[in-house]
Scaffold this motif. Structure first.
Motif, mmCIF file in Angstrom:
data_model
loop_
_atom_site.group_PDB
_atom_site.id
_atom_site.type_symbol
_atom_site.label_atom_id
_atom_site.label_comp_id
_atom_site.label_asym_id
_atom_site.label_seq_id
_atom_site.Cartn_x
_atom_site.Cartn_y
_atom_site.Cartn_z
ATOM 1 N N GLN A 284 0.772 -1.331 -0.033
ATOM 2 C CA GLN A 284 0.103 0.199 -0.052
ATOM 3 C C GLN A 284 0.707 1.374 -0.077
ATOM 4 O OE1 GLN A 284 -3.278 -0.028 2.651
ATOM 5 N NE2 GLN A 284 -2.815 -2.220 3.164
ATOM 6 N N ALA A 285 2.106 1.199 0.384
ATOM 7 C CA ALA A 285 2.907 2.401 0.590
ATOM 8 C C ALA A 285 3.708 2.430 -0.624
ATOM 9 C CB ALA A 285 3.791 2.421 1.806
ATOM 10 N N SER A 286 3.756 3.647 -1.211
ATOM 11 C CA SER A 286 4.776 3.728 -2.152
ATOM 12 C C SER A 286 5.312 5.232 -2.478
ATOM 13 C CB SER A 286 3.867 3.252 -3.515
ATOM 14 O OG SER A 286 3.005 4.632 -3.838
ATOM 15 N N SER A 287 6.301 5.566 -3.096
ATOM 16 C CA SER A 287 7.014 6.606 -3.314
ATOM 17 C C SER A 287 7.633 6.793 -4.683
ATOM 18 C CB SER A 287 8.295 6.863 -2.294
ATOM 19 O OG SER A 287 9.201 8.035 -2.494
ATOM 20 N N THR A 288 7.234 7.704 -5.406
ATOM 21 C CA THR A 288 7.631 7.661 -6.889
ATOM 22 C C THR A 288 7.883 9.184 -6.976
ATOM 23 O OG1 THR A 288 5.296 8.082 -7.373
ATOM 24 C CG2 THR A 288 6.235 5.898 -7.614
ATOM 25 N N PRO A 289 8.737 9.460 -8.150
ATOM 26 C CA PRO A 289 8.892 10.907 -8.368
ATOM 27 C C PRO A 289 7.884 11.678 -8.661
ATOM 28 C CG PRO A 289 10.732 9.490 -9.465
ATOM 29 C CD PRO A 289 9.838 8.692 -8.699
ATOM 30 N N TYR A 290 7.633 13.161 -8.273
ATOM 31 C CA TYR A 290 6.672 13.769 -8.402
ATOM 32 C C TYR A 290 6.991 15.306 -8.884
ATOM 33 C CZ TYR A 290 1.979 15.960 -7.349
ATOM 34 O OH TYR A 290 0.871 16.546 -7.475
ATOM 35 N N ASN A 291 6.509 15.662 -9.819
ATOM 36 C CA ASN A 291 7.027 16.867 -10.713
ATOM 37 C C ASN A 291 6.531 18.145 -9.813
ATOM 38 O OD1 ASN A 291 7.588 18.859 -12.662
ATOM 39 N ND2 ASN A 291 6.161 18.173 -13.867
ATOM 40 N N CYS A 292 7.105 18.282 -8.524
ATOM 41 C CA CYS A 292 6.986 19.506 -7.880
ATOM 42 C C CYS A 292 8.071 19.926 -7.066
ATOM 43 C CB CYS A 292 5.506 19.159 -6.743
ATOM 44 S SG CYS A 292 4.129 18.439 -7.384
ATOM 45 N N SER A 293 8.301 21.238 -6.725
ATOM 46 C CA SER A 293 9.410 21.521 -5.916
ATOM 47 C C SER A 293 9.005 22.429 -4.888
ATOM 48 C CB SER A 293 10.210 22.363 -6.965
ATOM 49 O OG SER A 293 10.915 21.384 -7.578
ATOM 50 N N TYR A 294 9.494 22.146 -3.666
ATOM 51 C CA TYR A 294 9.247 23.130 -2.372
ATOM 52 C C TYR A 294 10.381 24.109 -1.908
ATOM 53 C CZ TYR A 294 7.686 22.811 2.625
ATOM 54 O OH TYR A 294 7.045 23.183 3.737
ATOM 55 N N ILE A 295 9.653 25.212 -1.936
ATOM 56 C CA ILE A 295 10.678 26.294 -1.860
ATOM 57 C C ILE A 295 9.950 27.293 -0.681
ATOM 58 C CG2 ILE A 295 11.406 26.411 -4.041
ATOM 59 C CD1 ILE A 295 9.573 28.848 -4.774
ATOM 60 N N TYR A 296 10.980 28.305 -0.208
ATOM 61 C CA TYR A 296 10.513 29.589 0.627
ATOM 62 C C TYR A 296 10.453 30.530 -0.489
ATOM 63 C CZ TYR A 296 10.393 26.806 4.779
ATOM 64 O OH TYR A 296 9.929 26.072 6.010
ATOM 65 N N MET A 297 9.296 31.191 -0.731
ATOM 66 C CA MET A 297 9.362 32.537 -1.656
ATOM 67 C C MET A 297 9.847 33.607 -0.979
ATOM 68 S SD MET A 297 8.150 33.571 -4.821
ATOM 69 C CE MET A 297 6.855 32.281 -5.349
ATOM 70 N N LEU A 298 10.586 34.511 -1.417
ATOM 71 C CA LEU A 298 10.946 35.671 -0.676
ATOM 72 C C LEU A 298 10.274 36.875 -1.446
ATOM 73 C CD1 LEU A 298 14.876 34.886 -0.356
ATOM 74 C CD2 LEU A 298 13.121 34.396 1.395
ATOM 75 N N ASN A 299 9.875 37.869 -0.557
ATOM 76 C CA ASN A 299 9.283 39.031 -1.050
ATOM 77 C C ASN A 299 10.500 40.051 -1.272
ATOM 78 O OD1 ASN A 299 7.634 41.149 -1.839
ATOM 79 N ND2 ASN A 299 6.020 40.989 0.035
ATOM 80 N N VAL A 300 10.828 40.161 -2.528
ATOM 81 C CA VAL A 300 11.963 40.962 -2.765
ATOM 82 C C VAL A 300 11.304 42.272 -3.364
ATOM 83 C CG1 VAL A 300 13.292 39.420 -3.164
ATOM 84 C CG2 VAL A 300 12.312 40.116 -5.063
ATOM 85 N N GLY A 301 9.828 42.502 -3.498
ATOM 86 C CA GLY A 301 9.304 43.741 -4.054
ATOM 87 C C GLY A 301 9.253 44.921 -3.189
ATOM 88 N N GLU A 302 8.479 45.834 -3.384
ATOM 89 C CA GLU A 302 8.370 47.034 -2.731
ATOM 90 C C GLU A 302 7.503 46.864 -1.280
ATOM 91 O OE1 GLU A 302 5.993 50.105 -4.791
ATOM 92 O OE2 GLU A 302 7.527 50.380 -6.464
ATOM 93 N N LYS A 303 6.767 45.915 -1.267
ATOM 94 C CA LYS A 303 6.085 45.554 0.186
ATOM 95 C C LYS A 303 6.994 44.718 0.965
ATOM 96 C CE LYS A 303 1.439 46.106 -1.437
ATOM 97 N NZ LYS A 303 -0.159 45.517 -1.593
ATOM 98 N N GLY A 304 7.992 43.930 0.544
ATOM 99 C CA GLY A 304 8.906 43.291 1.158
ATOM 100 C C GLY A 304 9.955 43.983 2.157
ATOM 101 N N PRO A 305 10.155 43.272 2.939
ATOM 102 C CA PRO A 305 11.523 43.856 4.096
ATOM 103 C C PRO A 305 12.500 44.189 3.341
ATOM 104 C CG PRO A 305 11.176 41.549 4.266
ATOM 105 C CD PRO A 305 10.199 41.878 3.157
ATOM 106 N N GLU A 306 13.082 45.284 3.876
ATOM 107 C CA GLU A 306 14.312 46.025 3.235
ATOM 108 C C GLU A 306 15.466 45.074 3.155
ATOM 109 O OE1 GLU A 306 15.997 48.896 1.200
ATOM 110 O OE2 GLU A 306 14.029 49.086 1.813
ATOM 111 N N ALA A 307 15.536 44.211 4.168
ATOM 112 C CA ALA A 307 16.567 43.423 4.385
ATOM 113 C C ALA A 307 16.671 42.291 3.047
ATOM 114 C CB ALA A 307 16.648 42.365 5.495
ATOM 115 N N LEU A 308 15.446 41.790 2.634
ATOM 116 C CA LEU A 308 15.427 40.924 1.499
ATOM 117 C C LEU A 308 15.751 41.412 0.139
ATOM 118 C CD1 LEU A 308 12.680 38.584 2.597
ATOM 119 C CD2 LEU A 308 14.961 38.389 2.905
ATOM 120 N N LYS A 309 15.871 42.813 0.187
ATOM 121 C CA LYS A 309 16.218 43.356 -1.255
ATOM 122 C C LYS A 309 17.753 43.189 -1.544
ATOM 123 C CE LYS A 309 12.476 47.072 -1.194
ATOM 124 N NZ LYS A 309 11.552 46.230 -0.127
ATOM 125 N N ASP A 310 18.575 42.777 -0.396
ATOM 126 C CA ASP A 310 19.920 42.470 -0.595
ATOM 127 C C ASP A 310 20.087 41.167 -0.903
ATOM 128 O OD1 ASP A 310 22.740 42.067 -0.179
ATOM 129 O OD2 ASP A 310 22.708 43.674 1.371
#
Length: 537
Positions: A284-310
């Motif tokens: 019943q248990a299985s593991s196969t490759p899956y076309n998805c990637s897990y990330i943390y998106m960083l807000n580098v736009g105008e509304k984002g924190p100043e630190a993340l613009k670096d």
């Protein structure tokens, strides 16, 4: 993929067999009396509208209520849907689809080429406000950009009905993978008369009219979706599974508990439990490759924190995370650490040589310290950021681990979790610092990942805009071999680091051993209820 070829405009696509893409039950199999398939959803589905839906779980449901031009088989190859085949002009810019004459809406009306014309125009129309309007641009449909921008009327989009059963699409640039893009739910047809009559309520159970193998009989938001076999579907005689039930359970561990109690036929395996479950339930248990990637998106736009613009800060955050611990100690389900965006199993893709990917974790930590020090942050001047994620015990475990990994660098992460709709709404409005994000490819080609970070993307929530990146991805559309350009795009992401790659998915789940027909060799893990059946004990 050999389903379509660049042929003379008068020639038909070669090699197609018009076989039914439905449950293929061997002669020696005895079917169970109960043909109901009950599966798990983590979150409530935001919309049953093909042109509005944006999430993977919604697509799993829509694929059963509607049908596009083509479907996928268990190996990920294209097979006929509403289209039996197509021809393509010598210059590769005009696709002419031959539609089956036995396709019907669930109210009995015929499905015609005009239904596709209406739906594709609707997707691009700014009045629809679809987050997936950009998909028309990705497919290079003629005039899509101008229509989406409001500079042209929707009826100037490069689509037309030659007759009831002939749908023609004109694209601006030859795309060898264009047919593969047609399995995405945003390209599915909807019936104009029903949308016009019921407005936003047209997707309600009992009102929704689809052309798929199932009809929507119940939808209690955040609780359950019930779909029953559609007798007007062109291949209903070969559809064995009579009912599909989706249960929304926000806790992955509770989902597993209910699976083990017999309430579910399929459920995701919670982080860390796959080795035990594989030993206890090997069938019943299985593991196969899956076309998805897990990330943390960083807000580098105008509304984002100043630190993340670096970029130095962004790099330091990425370097400070030990992916081996996340994959080997927390997840334990066959996932792979990622140092780039595009999934490793994408057809024809090879990751470029990225310097930070080849470092040891101590070397990455040392470099992270240096980068943050250069940017003016460290234990004496800590960097304060908020990391948000959608409600899930697995996402919580990863977020806690990441916060502990970054603490020695002088990074203090405040963790916030929100239910799925709030989480995605906040991302769309740039109301976040760092946000858990996952992208599942719309088709099996690297551009499905890399186009997301162009300036014209509808999902570039962190507002990363880079002229060089746009240039590279623009050139990839006309390149005979786009791989070097894809690698260049990955190198730009690795240098600018608008995202923090965490891991590449595997599909890790539990499935009842009497269920047949779920794909095992399709990296997209695209499944259709009409392919499924339950065998007798």
């Amino acid at each position: 993929m050999k389903f379509s070829k660049f042929l003379a405009s008068t020639a038909l696509v070669a090699g197609l067999t018009l076989q039914a893409h439905a449950a293929d039950v061997p002669d020696d199999v005895t079917l169970a009396d109960d043909q109901t398939f009950t599966f798990w959803l983590l979150d409530a589905i935001k919309s049953m509208d093909p042109q509005i839906n944006t999430d993977v779980e919604g697509s799993d449901v829509l694929r059963n209520l509607f049908e596009g031009l083509y479907n996928e088989d268990s190996d990920g190859q294209l097979v006929p849907g509403v289209a039996l085949d197509h021809i393509v002009s010598d210059d590769g810019l005009t696709y002419t689809f031959n539609l089956r004459d036995d396709a019907r809406w669930s109210n009995g009306e015929p499905v015609t080429a005009n239904d596709f014309v209406y739906s594709w125009r609707r997707l691009a129309d700014p009045a629809t406000a679809s987050e997936y309007a950009w998909y028309m641009e990705l497919m290079q449909v003629e005039n899509a950009s101008a229509v989406i921008a409001g500079d042209m009327a929707p009826d100037e989009l490069g689509v037309r009905a030659v007759d009831d059963h002939t749908f023609e699409v004109t694209i601006s640039t030859p795309l060898p993978y264009f047919p593969q893009m047609l399995v995405h739910a945003s390209t599915f047809p909807v019936l104009e008369s029903v949308v016009a009559e019921h407005g936003d309520d047209w997707t309600d159970a009992g009102t929704l009219v689809g052309n798929g193998a199932y009809t929507l009989t119940q939808h209690t938001l955040g609780e359950r979706v019930v779909m029953e076999k559609n007798d007007t579907y062109w291949d209903s005689d070969n559809t064995v599974m009579t009912e599909l039930v989706a249960l929304t359970i926000n806790d992955v561990n509770q989902g597993l508990t209910r699976y083990l109690a017999g309430e579910l036929d399929r459920v995701d395996v919670p982080a860390g439990q796959y080795p035990r479950l594989k030993a206890e339930y090997p069938a019943q248990a299985s593991s196969t490759p899956y076309n998805c990637s897990y990330i943390y998106m960083l807000n580098v736009g105008e509304k984002g924190p100043e630190a993340l613009k670096d970029a130095r800060v962004r790099q330091a955050l990425a370097y400070g995370i030990d992916r081996d611990i996340i994959v080997e100690r927390i997840l334990q389900g066959g996932q792979r650490p990622s140092y780039n965006w595009t999934h490793w199993a994408i057809a024809g893709f090879e990751r470029p040589q990225l310097e930070w990917a080849n470092m040891t974790q101590p070397e990455r930590m040392e470099r992270a310290h240096e980068l943050l020090d250069e940017a003016g942050y460290g234990p004496d001047n800590p960097l304060e950021l908020t990391l948000q994620y959608n409600t899930s015990e697995d996402h919580k475990k990863i977020a806690i681990a990441v916060s502990q990994m970054l603490k020695p660098l002088g990074v203090n992460l405040t963790l916030d979790n929100y239910e799925w709709k709030v989480h995605t709404d906040r991302m769309q409005s740039q109301d976040f610092d760092m946000a858990r994000y996952a992208w599942c490819g719309d088709y099996n080609e690297a551009s499905t990942y890399l186009d997301l970070f162009t300036s014209y993307s509808g999902h570039n929530s962190g507002e990363f805009y880079n002229v060089e990146y746009d240039r590279v991805m623009g050139e990839s559309k006309t390149a005979e071999n786009p791989l070097p350009l894809y690698q260049e795009a990955e190198e730009i992401l690795g240098e600018e680091m608008p995202i923090i790659p965490i891991y590449h998915y595997a599909n890790v789940d539990m499935v009842r051993d009497d269920i047949r027909g779920l794909p095992q060799n399709n990296v997209n893990q695209t499944w259709y209820g009409k392919d499924l059946y339950r065998v007798a004990d």
